[in-house]
Motif scaffolding. Structure first.
Motif, PDB file in Angstrom:
ATOM      1  N   VAL A  47      42.555  16.324 -23.469  1.00  0.00           N
ATOM      2  CA  VAL A  47      42.361  17.530 -24.269  1.00  0.00           C
ATOM      3  C   VAL A  47      41.281  17.225 -25.306  1.00  0.00           C
ATOM      4  N   ILE A  48      40.222  18.057 -25.318  1.00  0.00           N
ATOM      5  CA  ILE A  48      39.098  17.884 -26.234  1.00  0.00           C
ATOM      6  C   ILE A  48      39.008  19.118 -27.108  1.00  0.00           C
ATOM      7  N   GLU A  49      38.720  18.910 -28.389  1.00  0.00           N
ATOM      8  CA  GLU A  49      38.546  20.017 -29.320  1.00  0.00           C
ATOM      9  C   GLU A  49      37.146  19.957 -29.906  1.00  0.00           C
ATOM     10  N   ASP A  72      34.808  21.748 -32.868  1.00  0.00           N
ATOM     11  CA  ASP A  72      34.819  22.576 -34.071  1.00  0.00           C
ATOM     12  C   ASP A  72      33.395  22.882 -34.495  1.00  0.00           C
ATOM     13  N   SER A 121      37.186  26.857 -33.648  1.00  0.00           N
ATOM     14  CA  SER A 121      37.409  25.731 -32.745  1.00  0.00           C
ATOM     15  C   SER A 121      37.695  26.239 -31.348  1.00  0.00           C
ATOM     16  N   SER A 122      37.378  25.388 -30.389  1.00  0.00           N
ATOM     17  CA  SER A 122      37.609  25.690 -28.989  1.00  0.00           C
ATOM     18  C   SER A 122      38.078  24.399 -28.330  1.00  0.00           C
ATOM     19  N   SER A 123      38.928  24.523 -27.329  1.00  0.00           N
ATOM     20  CA  SER A 123      39.425  23.316 -26.669  1.00  0.00           C
ATOM     21  C   SER A 123      39.107  23.341 -25.185  1.00  0.00           C
ATOM     22  N   HIS A 131      40.226  21.213 -21.425  1.00  0.00           N
ATOM     23  CA  HIS A 131      41.206  20.338 -20.777  1.00  0.00           C
ATOM     24  C   HIS A 131      40.639  19.804 -19.464  1.00  0.00           C
ATOM     25  N   ILE A 143      32.611  25.022 -22.953  1.00  0.00           N
ATOM     26  CA  ILE A 143      33.434  25.700 -23.946  1.00  0.00           C
ATOM     27  C   ILE A 143      32.645  26.908 -24.430  1.00  0.00           C
ATOM     28  N   LEU A 178      41.552  15.008 -28.506  1.00  0.00           N
ATOM     29  CA  LEU A 178      42.854  15.193 -29.142  1.00  0.00           C
ATOM     30  C   LEU A 178      43.912  14.316 -28.503  1.00  0.00           C
TER      31      LEU A 178
END
Length: 136
Positions: free
Chosen positions: A81-83, A85, A94-96, A98, A112, A128
């Protein structure tokens, strides 16, 4: 009584049989060599994930950004999981993203998006969470 046809008793192989034998032996030797090389050179370092972002693309009332996740470790990463910002119009957005699986010494690519047509400033990415492979 009739005699059945005699089967050839020649023990010499023709050129086609030798060619198939040599190619099969070479393929088998190559596979064994690759497996031995991987077992000797692959270490025990856990997944080491790096996140890189590309040039943002603006259009259709959204900003899309390509993201690459590189695993420089010796173990695969599962359920990554990557976030990402960024700041836009004074607020933090923010966007995530997977990824199901990022193999060792490889990368995965995804995208994203942020709403609007303004590229967020101060973009930062972080991992994350992820899990390692199943216990051996």
């Amino acid at each position: 009584m009739s005699k059945s046809p005699a089967l050839p008793t020649s023990k010499n192989k023709n050129w086609l049989e030798w060619t198939v034998f040599v190619l099969g032996a070479a393929c088998l030797t190559g596979v064994i060599a690759v497996l031995v090389h991987q077992s000797v050179t692959t270490g025990e370092e856990p997944a080491r994930l790096l996140v890189r972002m590309g040039t943002p693309l603006v259009g259709s009332d959204q900003v899309r950004i390509p993201v690459w996740v590189v695993n420089e470790g010796d173990e695969p990463a599962v359920a990554v999981v990557i976030e990402i910002d960024g700041t836009s119009a004074g607020s933090v957005q923010s966007s995530s993203l997977h990824f199901d699986y990022v193999p060792h010494r490889s990368h995965r690519e995804g995208w994203i998006s942020f709403p609007g047509e303004e590229v967020p400033a101060n973009l930062s990415a972080r991992v994350l969470s992820y899990t390692g492979p199943a216990s051996r």
